[in-house]
Design an enzyme around this catalytic site. Structure first.
Site, PDB file in Angstrom:
ATOM      1  N   CYS A 110       0.109  -0.599   0.153  1.00  0.00           N
ATOM      2  CA  CYS A 110      -0.496  -0.193   0.105  1.00  0.00           C
ATOM      3  C   CYS A 110       0.891   1.098   0.122  1.00  0.00           C
ATOM      4  CB  CYS A 110      -1.248   0.015   1.070  1.00  0.00           C
ATOM      5  SG  CYS A 110      -2.021   1.451   1.316  1.00  0.00           S
ATOM      6  N   HIS A 153      -9.187  -3.618  -2.026  1.00  0.00           N
ATOM      7  CA  HIS A 153      -8.374  -2.826  -1.728  1.00  0.00           C
ATOM      8  C   HIS A 153      -8.942  -1.930  -1.494  1.00  0.00           C
ATOM      9  CE1 HIS A 153      -3.676  -2.704  -0.668  1.00  0.00           C
ATOM     10  NE2 HIS A 153      -4.592  -1.547  -0.519  1.00  0.00           N
ATOM     11  N   GLU A 154      -9.362  -1.058  -2.396  1.00  0.00           N
ATOM     12  CA  GLU A 154      -9.379   0.441  -3.301  1.00  0.00           C
ATOM     13  C   GLU A 154     -10.692   0.788  -2.562  1.00  0.00           C
ATOM     14  OE1 GLU A 154      -6.838   2.479  -3.494  1.00  0.00           O
ATOM     15  OE2 GLU A 154      -5.699   0.689  -3.962  1.00  0.00           O
ATOM     16  N   HIS A 157     -10.616   1.114   1.789  1.00  0.00           N
ATOM     17  CA  HIS A 157      -9.616   1.621   1.688  1.00  0.00           C
ATOM     18  C   HIS A 157     -10.904   3.278   2.387  1.00  0.00           C
ATOM     19  CE1 HIS A 157      -5.007   1.782   2.384  1.00  0.00           C
ATOM     20  NE2 HIS A 157      -5.878   1.885   0.785  1.00  0.00           N
TER      21      HIS A 157
END
Length: 188
Positions: A110, A153-154, A157
């Site tokens: 990351c 993954h995004e 966030h």
């Protein structure tokens, strides 16, 4: 131009907050930020530009990583079959997912984390995402394997979740049950 100095690092409170929905249509400022995020990813993968500006290569970037608590993300990568994903998204949402899981055998990285975090990150093998793209068009994406991992993954966030939150603390390299790995390292 976004550089590594603009990216907030692990420990910053915005990375653990649920980001706010973007009121659509997006403002010109929001479109510019999202466009700049996409440009950063392209620059980070261009050897010459990345070296000149000391950019770490990334395949995805979420607005919270810039200290902006808004549901915006950009991706720029090719999947294992050579399909290119390169766009920015407002309010991306996973609307369905497989029971089957996958993971990256090399683990995930990351841009907001300056250390190695060993371990498998279990992800859904297939997801369907709804969003509005940079051009302002509603899109529905059916993703599998590596592409599904990048988007998860995004989107994590945007929900205040870091990739290492998914790693089994006691057995970091215990593969999810019946899961097959996608064999590309991920840096977002």
């Amino acid at each position: 131009m976004i550089t590594m100095k603009d990216i907030v690092r692990e420990g910053h409170p915005v990375l653990t907050q649920v980001a706010e929905e973007v009121v659509l249509p997006a403002t010109e400022q929001e479109k510019k930020i999202l466009s700049d995020m996409l440009e950063f990813l392209k620059n980070s993968q261009n050897e010459k530009i990345a070296e000149q500006y000391e950019l770490r290569p990334g395949v995805g970037l979420a607005a919270p990583q810039l200290g902006i608590s808004k549901r915006m993300m950009a991706v720029h990568f090719e999947d294992l079959k050579g399909k290119c994903y390169s766009d920015g998204y407002f309010n991306p949402k996973i609307i369905s997912h497989s029971v089957e899981q996958t993971y990256l055998s090399a683990g995930e990285g990351c841009l907001s984390v300056d250390r190695e975090v060993p371990g498998y990150v279990p992800r859904y093998a297939r997801i369907t995402v709804k969003a509005v793209n940079l051009a302002g068009e509603p899109v529905k994406l059916r993703l599998r394997g590596y592409a599904a991992v990048v988007f998860q993954h995004e989107i994590d966030h945007l929900n205040g979740v870091m990739f290492f939150d998914h790693i089994n603390k006691n057995e970091p390299f215990q593969a999810p049950a019946d899961a097959k790995p996608c064999d590309i390292e991920l840096t977002d």
